[in-house]
Write an enzyme that holds these catalytic residues in place. Structure first.
Site, PDB file in Angstrom:
ATOM      1  N   ASP A  49       0.843  -1.204   0.000  1.00 35.04           N
ATOM      2  CA  ASP A  49       0.000   0.000   0.000  1.00 35.04           C
ATOM      3  C   ASP A  49       0.880   1.257   0.000  1.00 35.04           C
ATOM      4  OD1 ASP A  49       0.892  -0.158   2.593  1.00 35.04           O
ATOM      5  OD2 ASP A  49      -1.065   0.147   3.529  1.00 35.04           O
ATOM      6  N   SER A  50       2.203   1.071   0.066  1.00 32.22           N
ATOM      7  CA  SER A  50       3.128   2.192  -0.157  1.00 32.22           C
ATOM      8  C   SER A  50       2.896   2.803  -1.534  1.00 32.22           C
ATOM      9  CB  SER A  50       4.588   1.721  -0.019  1.00 32.22           C
ATOM     10  OG  SER A  50       4.797   0.545  -0.767  1.00 32.22           O
ATOM     11  N   ASP A  88      -1.076  -6.177  -0.206  1.00 28.45           N
ATOM     12  CA  ASP A  88      -1.455  -5.525   1.052  1.00 28.45           C
ATOM     13  C   ASP A  88      -2.953  -5.302   1.134  1.00 28.45           C
ATOM     14  OD1 ASP A  88       0.594  -5.064   2.861  1.00 28.45           O
ATOM     15  OD2 ASP A  88       1.237  -3.193   1.911  1.00 28.45           O
ATOM     16  N   LYS A 118      -1.238  -9.457   2.884  1.00 25.69           N
ATOM     17  CA  LYS A 118      -0.492  -8.975   4.060  1.00 25.69           C
ATOM     18  C   LYS A 118      -1.367  -7.982   4.800  1.00 25.69           C
ATOM     19  CE  LYS A 118       3.211  -6.024   3.892  1.00 25.69           C
ATOM     20  NZ  LYS A 118       2.706  -4.866   4.682  1.00 25.69           N
ATOM     21  N   GLU A 120      -1.468  -5.501   8.622  1.00 27.78           N
ATOM     22  CA  GLU A 120      -0.660  -4.932   9.712  1.00 27.78           C
ATOM     23  C   GLU A 120      -1.302  -5.227  11.063  1.00 27.78           C
ATOM     24  OE1 GLU A 120       0.033  -0.764   8.951  1.00 27.78           O
ATOM     25  OE2 GLU A 120       0.946  -1.164   6.993  1.00 27.78           O
ATOM     26  N   GLU A 186       9.196  -4.223  10.715  1.00 26.28           N
ATOM     27  CA  GLU A 186       9.597  -2.921  10.171  1.00 26.28           C
ATOM     28  C   GLU A 186      10.103  -2.002  11.279  1.00 26.28           C
ATOM     29  OE1 GLU A 186       6.909  -1.039   7.404  1.00 26.28           O
ATOM     30  OE2 GLU A 186       8.085   0.812   7.376  1.00 26.28           O
TER      31      GLU A 186
HETATM   32  O1  KIV Z   1       3.506  -1.121   1.741  1.00 25.99           O
HETATM   33  C1  KIV Z   1       4.677  -1.525   1.748  1.00 25.99           C
HETATM   34  O2  KIV Z   1       5.467  -1.220   0.857  1.00 25.99           O
HETATM   35  C2  KIV Z   1       5.100  -2.370   2.857  1.00 25.99           C
HETATM   36  C3  KIV Z   1       6.556  -2.694   2.952  1.00 25.99           C
HETATM   37  C4  KIV Z   1       7.293  -1.486   3.367  1.00 25.99           C
HETATM   38  C5  KIV Z   1       6.821  -3.842   3.830  1.00 25.99           C
HETATM   39  O3  KIV Z   1       4.314  -2.758   3.657  1.00 25.99           O
END
Ligand code: KIV
Length: 277
Positions: A49-50, A88, A118, A120, A186
């Site tokens: 989600d970055s 994510d 993934k 959090e 992280e």
């Molecule tokens: O969203 C992302 O890029 C991440 C990584 C930094 C692990 O969760």
């Protein structure tokens, strides 16, 4: 096995089995060409989600939507054949409870063909992780600095220093016990990352953690020098593509203004030489 030698993408169980072996290699990707570039080198690729910050110019990951994740997930899937794709779950798509998480995780998997999702969170997400895993959705967990919680974490600080280390370790143990096949650590102190890596039976994937983790991940635009708004201490720049790109665009602009571009080789003749009239 190196990703280069592999013909088919690993499954979450294959990633889990890499615990303690050759470090797991991973990067984020958001587009087909980036995914193609890393397919032969990575064990898994994360549609992070970055993407919201890196490609869409958002100030944090909080504004990322399911629709954005589906679109970028589909683009990345088109570029992968030998690396597994993990996607994510965006902020607000799973925290309400296991049923909401299942609905959105199932959509991400069905519409993007990702191999896993993934999410959090540690202890607080353990029930949700167990619920998803029991229903056929492999989960990679993410503890330590969890960017979707910056408003309660007080910013992008190192997590788990001093006495806070025990709770962070408990988070990692909880997601492992709930059935996650790997956990991202992280921005946690090196010693704590090593301690967690020894304590849990699933691979730890470090980002700002330790070379002792079972694998590493970076945001691809950070390591290629494409995202330059800021550089975290844990990022190693392997290239300066942003600078190279800007110089190339500057050269193009000069050529256009001086009528040096297009040149004779870029334009079309009225008649193709040798062609029958
Ligand atoms: O969203 C992302 O890029 C991440 C990584 C930094 C692990 O969760």
């Amino acid at each position: 096995m190196s990703a280069t030698a592999r013909k088919t993408a690993p499954l979450p169980d294959d990633i889990r089995a890499m615990k303690g072996g050759t470090p797991i290699v991973s990067l984020t990707a958001y587009t087909t060409p980036m995914a193609q570039m890393m397919d032969a080198h990575c064990d898994f690729v994360l549609v992070g989600d970055s993407v919201g910050m890196v490609l869409h110019g958002l100030p944090s990951t909080l504004g990322v939507t399911m629709e954005m994740m589906v679109m970028h997930g589909q683009a990345v899937a088109r570029g992968l054949s030998s690396a597994m794709m993990v996607i994510d779950m965006p902020f607000g798509s799973y925290e309400q409870g296991p049923e909401q998480a299942f609905r959105n995780a199932a959509r991400l998997m069905a519409e993007t063909s990702a191999g896993a999702v993934k999410l959090e969170g540690g202890v607080a997400m353990a029930d949700t992780i167990a619920f998803l895993v029991a229903r056929g959705i492999p989960v990679m967990a993410h503890v330590g600095l969890t960017p979707q919680s910056i408003n309660t974490l007080g910013g992008y600080k190192v997590q788990g220093r001093g006495d806070a280390g025990a709770a962070l370790k408990a988070d990692a143990e909880a997601v492992a016990a709930a059935g996650a096949f790997a956990v991202v650590l992280e921005k946690v102190p090196e010693r704590l990352a090593n301690d967690i890596t020894e304590a849990v039976e699933i691979p730890t994937i470090g980002i700002g953690a330790s070379a002792g983790c079972d694998g590493q991940i970076l945001v691809v635009d950070d390591m290629l020098g494409l995202f330059t708004a800021f550089k975290a201490k844990f990022v190693k720049r392997y290239a300066e593509l942003g600078k190279v790109g800007e110089a190339a665009i500057g050269a193009y602009a000069e050529d256009v203004r001086a009528r040096r571009f297009p040149g004779p080789e870029h334009v079309f003749a009225d008649v193709v030489p040798g062609a029958k009239a």
